[in-house]
Design an enzyme around this catalytic site. Structure first.
Site: not given
Ligand code: NAD
Length: 455
Positions: A145
């Site tokens: 990461k």
């Molecule tokens: P992103 O940046 O696209 O979206 C994050 C979302 O969470 C946004 O809508 C933000 O406003 C919201 N958010 C942040 N803090 C918050 C809170 N306290 N309460 C409510 N909403 C909140 O990120 P993403 O890519 O969707 O990733 C989200 C999670 O999924 C992370 O933990 C990331 O590590 C995990 N993840 C992402 C992927 C991927 O392919 N994008 C893959 C595996 C895991």
């Protein structure tokens, strides 16, 4: 051969917890005003949370001490300082990280996060989760990461581009299609991956699109990658509901986070018949008993710089109340450590499907288990993203493109098989789905390590 020593392991976890209290990254004073400081909360150190599950699963497996010590220790940790010229002509120094937790199963794989609170401990935990995630879905990658402590919401595209290129250049000996393959995470997307690919390719004197996944389609991205993580959440949620005999057409659902993972999970779950009663993001949460029109919410967010703020298709509720609504399925898809010992007792969902990495603190695990809630753990539920990233890498290396139908069919099959494997392990050892997922993963990495051997 020495066997696993529980006391030594407890001591190790204790030391990790203590280490978490001391930030690894010493921030120079001039940056203190620029980088938003992390809020002081009772939140758990993510590395500690990961280690306590690792420990429990390793104990169940009876892992020997040597292998335990190898698997717990990150292979490589790199910290770089990145001086960047800002648009106003000033220079700011950003701190960038890349942690390779393991390359036992193959080249390491893991996203890059841009967020003001990025720190070494968080990156270390996320890197280890990638190792377990790749092993759970049985793809030939280790875990890594990366991240940069920065606030992309307050930076121009030019500043973000310079930062991304500087980070790539600083990591040029780390990255590589056979060494370490980055991908997007919070705060990054196809645009940053394109800059990374371009910067890396320049130093190699040729286009190397397999060095990174999550690229735009025209640069060798894969069809189905954008929605892959949300799709995996949907597939594992439906597989779990089948086991629990919950009819998806009568089930209600709440999704926390409306970024890539949350918005796609909400959309695909709604398409499969679930009534998505609540959605939220960092700005607010919205509730509609009859179900939210997710397409309308997506369109609202698209017009509003990704924010749900001002959405009129539902009633506004307190942001964190989304976690404790009386719904059948809860999908935390925002950030880590949101389900904690303080709110776990109030959770009413029967099934939690972890779209985010580490949304449940280890202290909340026992409360959730006692309540009889089934959890599809992060390393299984959100592994659809890395699975399709792997497909993207395979296609780049073959110089060939798969159609969306092939991508979805293969990833759905992998996600269902991984779910069933973890479910059977949970039944066999009478452990939670989370510990079962760690057991499946650790067992695979441990066996591979034992074949490969060491010095
Ligand atoms: P992103 O940046 O696209 O979206 C994050 C979302 O969470 C946004 O809508 C933000 O406003 C919201 N958010 C942040 N803090 C918050 C809170 N306290 N309460 C409510 N909403 C909140 O990120 P993403 O890519 O969707 O990733 C989200 C999670 O999924 C992370 O933990 C990331 O590590 C995990 N993840 C992402 C992927 C991927 O392919 N994008 C893959 C595996 C895991």
């Amino acid at each position: 051969m020495k066997y696993f020593n529980p006391e030594a392991a407890k001591e190790f976890i204790y030391l990790c917890a203590r280490a978490g209290a001391v930030p690894d990254n010493k921030i120079p004073s001039e940056r203190m005003s620029y980088v938003e400081p992390a809020p002081i909360t009772d939140k758990e150190n993510p590395f500690e949370a990961m280690m306590s599950r690792f420990h429990e699963a390793a104990m169940k497996l009876g892992l020997d001490e040597e292998t335990y010590n190898v698997l717990k220790s990150p292979t490589k940790q790199v910290i770089v300082s990145l001086p960047i010229t800002m648009d106003d002509g000033s220079k700011r120094v950003f701190e960038g990280y890349r942690v390779i937790h393991s390359n036992i199963l193959g080249p390491s794989k893991g996203g890059i996060r841009y967020d003001p609170h990025v720190n070494l401990d968080e990156v270390k935990a996320l890197a280890a989760w990638m190792t377990w995630k790749c092993a759970v879905v049985d793809i030939p990658y280790g875990g890594a990461k990366g991240g940069i402590a920065c606030n992309p919401r307050e930076m121009s595209a030019g500043e973000i581009e310079r930062l991304t290129r500087a980070y790539t250049s600083a990591m040029i000996d780390i990255f590589g299609p056979d060494r370490d393959i980055p991908a997007p995470d919070m705060g990054t997307g196809p645009r940053e991956m394109a800059w990374l690919m371009d910067e890396y390719s320049k130093t190699q004197g040729m286009t190397v699109n397999a060095v990174v996944t999550g690229k735009p389609l025209v640069l060798g991205g894969s069809l189905g990658r954008t929605e892959a993580t949300g799709r995996g959440v949907m597939v594992t949620a439906l597989t779990a509901m089948e086991k629990m005999k919950i009819n998806p057409y009568k089930a209600t659902c709440a999704v926390q986070g409306f970024g890539n993972v949350g918005s796609w999970a909400a959309r695909l779950l709604a398409e499969r018949g679930l009534i998505v009663q609540a959605i939220s993001d960092i700005s607010a949460a919205y509730y509609n008993e009859k179900g939210i029109d997710i397409e309308a919410a997506v369109q609202h967010a698209q017009k509003n710089k990704g924010s749900l703020q001002g959405f009129t298709g539902a009633e506004k509720i307190n942001r964190d109340d989304i976690l404790t609504l009386p719904v059948d399925v809860l999908v935390p898809a925002a950030t880590e450590d949101v389900i904690t010992a303080s709110n776990a007792k109030q959770i009413k969902a029967r099934l939690i499907v972890e779209g985010a990495n580490g949304p449940t603190s280890s202290k909340a695990d026992s409360i959730i288990n006692e309540k009889g809630i089934m959890v599809v753990p992060d390393i299984l539920a959100n592994a659809g993203g890395v699975t399709v990233s792997y497909f993207e890498w395979v296609q780049n290396r073959l110089g060939y493109k798969w159609d969306a139908e092939r991508v979805n069919r293969r990833s759905d099959r992998i996600m269902k098989e991984a779910f069933n494997n973890v479910y059977q392990t949970a039944q066999k050892y009478n452990v939670s789905m989370r510990i079962a997922a760690y057991m499946v993963a650790i067992d695979k990495v441990a066996k591979t390590y034992q074949y490969r051997g060491g010095y």
